[in-house]
Design a protein around this motif. Sequence first.
Motif, mmCIF file in Angstrom:
data_model
loop_
_atom_site.group_PDB
_atom_site.id
_atom_site.type_symbol
_atom_site.label_atom_id
_atom_site.label_comp_id
_atom_site.label_asym_id
_atom_site.label_seq_id
_atom_site.Cartn_x
_atom_site.Cartn_y
_atom_site.Cartn_z
ATOM 1 N N ARG A 267 0.826 -1.205 0.000
ATOM 2 C CA ARG A 267 0.000 0.000 0.000
ATOM 3 C C ARG A 267 0.862 1.258 0.000
ATOM 4 N NH1 ARG A 267 -3.907 -3.361 3.126
ATOM 5 N NH2 ARG A 267 -5.933 -3.136 2.065
ATOM 6 N N LEU A 268 1.993 1.230 0.691
ATOM 7 C CA LEU A 268 2.893 2.392 0.682
ATOM 8 C C LEU A 268 3.423 2.660 -0.724
ATOM 9 C CD1 LEU A 268 4.855 1.782 4.011
ATOM 10 C CD2 LEU A 268 3.175 3.587 3.576
ATOM 11 N N ASP A 269 3.772 1.591 -1.426
ATOM 12 C CA ASP A 269 4.216 1.759 -2.813
ATOM 13 C C ASP A 269 3.093 2.332 -3.671
ATOM 14 O OD1 ASP A 269 6.730 0.798 -2.253
ATOM 15 O OD2 ASP A 269 6.315 -1.247 -2.930
ATOM 16 N N LEU A 270 1.868 1.853 -3.444
ATOM 17 C CA LEU A 270 0.725 2.348 -4.215
ATOM 18 C C LEU A 270 0.481 3.831 -3.966
ATOM 19 C CD1 LEU A 270 -1.914 -0.529 -3.891
ATOM 20 C CD2 LEU A 270 -0.798 0.267 -5.991
ATOM 21 N N ILE A 271 0.644 4.272 -2.731
ATOM 22 C CA ILE A 271 0.434 5.692 -2.421
ATOM 23 C C ILE A 271 1.344 6.552 -3.287
ATOM 24 C CG2 ILE A 271 0.710 7.485 -0.662
ATOM 25 C CD1 ILE A 271 -0.019 5.303 1.424
ATOM 26 N N ALA A 272 2.613 6.206 -3.332
ATOM 27 C CA ALA A 272 3.566 7.003 -4.110
ATOM 28 C C ALA A 272 3.159 7.062 -5.580
ATOM 29 C CB ALA A 272 4.971 6.420 -3.958
ATOM 30 N N VAL A 273 2.725 5.929 -6.114
ATOM 31 C CA VAL A 273 2.343 5.879 -7.529
ATOM 32 C C VAL A 273 1.064 6.653 -7.784
ATOM 33 C CG1 VAL A 273 1.595 4.343 -9.386
ATOM 34 C CG2 VAL A 273 3.527 3.690 -7.938
ATOM 35 N N LEU A 274 0.051 6.431 -6.945
ATOM 36 C CA LEU A 274 -1.251 7.048 -7.199
ATOM 37 C C LEU A 274 -1.234 8.556 -6.970
ATOM 38 C CD1 LEU A 274 -3.833 4.447 -5.824
ATOM 39 C CD2 LEU A 274 -2.858 4.680 -8.116
ATOM 40 N N VAL A 275 -0.462 9.012 -5.993
ATOM 41 C CA VAL A 275 -0.356 10.463 -5.781
ATOM 42 C C VAL A 275 0.285 11.118 -7.000
ATOM 43 C CG1 VAL A 275 0.832 12.258 -4.445
ATOM 44 C CG2 VAL A 275 -0.394 10.426 -3.270
ATOM 45 N N LYS A 276 1.340 10.522 -7.505
ATOM 46 C CA LYS A 276 1.971 11.075 -8.714
ATOM 47 C C LYS A 276 0.970 11.114 -9.868
ATOM 48 C CE LYS A 276 5.712 10.376 -12.034
ATOM 49 N NZ LYS A 276 6.840 9.504 -12.467
ATOM 50 N N ARG A 277 0.204 10.044 -10.048
ATOM 51 C CA ARG A 277 -0.773 9.994 -11.132
ATOM 52 C C ARG A 277 -1.886 11.021 -10.927
ATOM 53 N NH1 ARG A 277 -1.656 3.427 -11.947
ATOM 54 N NH2 ARG A 277 0.434 2.978 -12.786
ATOM 55 N N ALA A 278 -2.328 11.191 -9.680
ATOM 56 C CA ALA A 278 -3.378 12.176 -9.412
ATOM 57 C C ALA A 278 -2.881 13.587 -9.682
ATOM 58 C CB ALA A 278 -3.868 12.045 -7.969
ATOM 59 N N LEU A 279 -1.647 13.872 -9.317
ATOM 60 C CA LEU A 279 -1.069 15.185 -9.612
ATOM 61 C C LEU A 279 -0.944 15.403 -11.115
ATOM 62 C CD1 LEU A 279 1.663 15.244 -6.826
ATOM 63 C CD2 LEU A 279 -0.240 16.864 -7.024
#
Length: 295
Positions: A267-279
């Motif tokens: 989930r920590l890895d997903l946070i980094a990826v999804l935040v970048k994608r949302a930005l």
Amino acid sequence: MKPFGYVAAKSAEHAVALLAEYGKGAKVLAGGTDLLADLKNSPHPPPDVMVDISRAADMKGIALTDAGLRIGALTTHTEIVESPLVAQTLPALAEAAVVIGALQTRNLGTIGGNLITCVPSMDSGPALLALDAQVAILGPGGRRTIPLSGLFVGPRRTSLAPDELLVEIVIPKRNVGKPAAFQKFGLRKGQALALVNAAAAFWGGEGVFAEPAIALGAVAPTVIRAPKAEAYLSGRPISEEAMAEAGRIAATEAKPITDFRASAEYRLDLIAVLVKRALAGSLARVTPNQKDLAS
């Protein structure tokens, strides 16, 4: 299942009066997509009476007002997805609404009900939290408005008193039209709870991150903001590297659990990826010298 009573409220005020009359023995029924499933599976006895608010017209609708974009608590997810006004001013919320459950769930389920469940993985929460949404609450003592974050106490726990009702959500006028985007990752493409979801918003018409906001779901007991990542971005020139670093910082602000669906590390890895994608999704909606659409 033990039989229970039923009464239909004609308006928000009528519903509050009924809740005050029946006290802790009452349950509110709106779309029913969560409540009815809970009644079937809960080991606890059913309520004494069900207060049906689905006919309360004053709790429905989507409109621009002097305060901002108003969304009635009884507005369904399908109505949000199909609203031209939401598409113009708040597409991130439509992105969240369209991945909630199945079509039948979206046709019945309401945005107010989704928020009131206080499930950490709710999809509507991050998009609204990233835009500083306010919620209006009605009780016997009158109406009060609080930040959406103040509604969330813990998993399935709100700050509402038993005789209070969530009646509407308002995106403040200053954030109407603010570029924002939503991302979700689940184990399936449809009808899946989020392993992680994220929303981001910022003004970027001058080439820097202005008033950045990042919200996360399914990574803490409630939907949360990522203030350290926001502070890192604020005033910084827009770049892919900055978005990636903000995602890494946001991951340090979360407290995900390990369960049968995913580990905390994943989930920590997903946070980094999804935040970048949302930005990046927010950036795609930025136009030069963009101002809010409600001004």
